[in-house]
Motif scaffolding. Structure first.
Motif, PDB file in Angstrom:
ATOM      1  N   UNK A  61       2.631  -4.646   3.214  1.00 15.83           N
ATOM      2  CA  UNK A  61       3.423  -3.417   3.271  1.00 15.83           C
ATOM      3  C   UNK A  61       4.664  -3.542   2.393  1.00 15.83           C
ATOM      4  N   UNK A  62       5.280  -4.704   2.426  1.00 21.61           N
ATOM      5  CA  UNK A  62       6.501  -4.929   1.644  1.00 21.61           C
ATOM      6  C   UNK A  62       6.219  -4.806   0.152  1.00 21.61           C
ATOM      7  N   UNK A  63       5.130  -5.411  -0.315  1.00 25.72           N
ATOM      8  CA  UNK A  63       4.798  -5.342  -1.739  1.00 25.72           C
ATOM      9  C   UNK A  63       4.465  -3.909  -2.145  1.00 25.72           C
ATOM     10  N   UNK A  64       3.676  -3.246  -1.325  1.00 26.49           N
ATOM     11  CA  UNK A  64       3.277  -1.875  -1.666  1.00 26.49           C
ATOM     12  C   UNK A  64       4.463  -0.926  -1.699  1.00 26.49           C
ATOM     13  N   UNK A  65       5.530  -1.252  -0.963  1.00 27.02           N
ATOM     14  CA  UNK A  65       6.717  -0.397  -0.926  1.00 27.02           C
ATOM     15  C   UNK A  65       7.624  -0.585  -2.143  1.00 27.02           C
ATOM     16  N   UNK A  66       7.363  -1.601  -2.944  1.00 27.83           N
ATOM     17  CA  UNK A  66       8.180  -1.831  -4.135  1.00 27.83           C
ATOM     18  C   UNK A  66       8.002  -0.710  -5.146  1.00 27.83           C
ATOM     19  N   UNK A  67       9.013  -0.525  -5.952  1.00 24.86           N
ATOM     20  CA  UNK A  67       8.910   0.421  -7.069  1.00 24.86           C
ATOM     21  C   UNK A  67       7.863  -0.097  -8.055  1.00 24.86           C
ATOM     22  N   UNK A  68       7.171   0.818  -8.710  1.00 25.65           N
ATOM     23  CA  UNK A  68       6.106   0.436  -9.647  1.00 25.65           C
ATOM     24  C   UNK A  68       6.579  -0.562 -10.699  1.00 25.65           C
ATOM     25  N   UNK A  69       7.802  -0.394 -11.197  1.00 23.34           N
ATOM     26  CA  UNK A  69       8.287  -1.299 -12.241  1.00 23.34           C
ATOM     27  C   UNK A  69       8.465  -2.731 -11.726  1.00 23.34           C
TER      28      UNK A  69
END
Length: 117
Positions: A61-69
């Motif tokens: 969940x934490x990784x998926x919540x990161x901004x695309x960049x």
């Protein structure tokens, strides 16, 4: 050498791995890296053993919540910095056997690698 399991206690996969170890009479120490932290040197050692691609849980969940960049064009250094900043991005559990590291929980792998301990 003491076996150390790294992770966070409320993770379902951690719970399964703990039940497996306890059910097989295997002693281990638990390191909650959310509460106790994770040293950069230890993470660097893990990366040296298994590679950052194995350790970084892109489904978290934490990784998926990161901004695309932040997600695209990852290098080892950027991935390491992300995992240090957000340890919940590390695939769980990490089982440190000394010379060997098991990442994730698969009962078949645990049985094979931990037999006789």
């Amino acid at each position: 050498m003491t076996i150390t399991m790294y992770g966070i206690p409320n993770c379902d996969t951690i719970k399964k791995a703990r039940v497996w170890l306890e059910g097989h009479g295997i002693d281990y120490a638990f390191h909650d890296y959310r509460a106790q932290g994770l040293e950069a040197e230890r993470l660097e050692g893990w990366i040296g053993k298994v590679g950052w691609e194995v350790l970084l849980n892109k489904a978290s969940t934490t990784f998926r919540a990161l901004a695309d960049e932040e997600k695209h064009g990852l290098t080892q250094q950027r991935a390491k910095a992300l995992m240090l900043k957000h340890p919940t991005m590390i695939k769980r559990p990490v089982l440190d056997l000394g010379e060997q590291l098991l990442v994730g929980f698969k009962p078949v792998v645990y049985a094979q690698e931990l037999s006789g301990r």
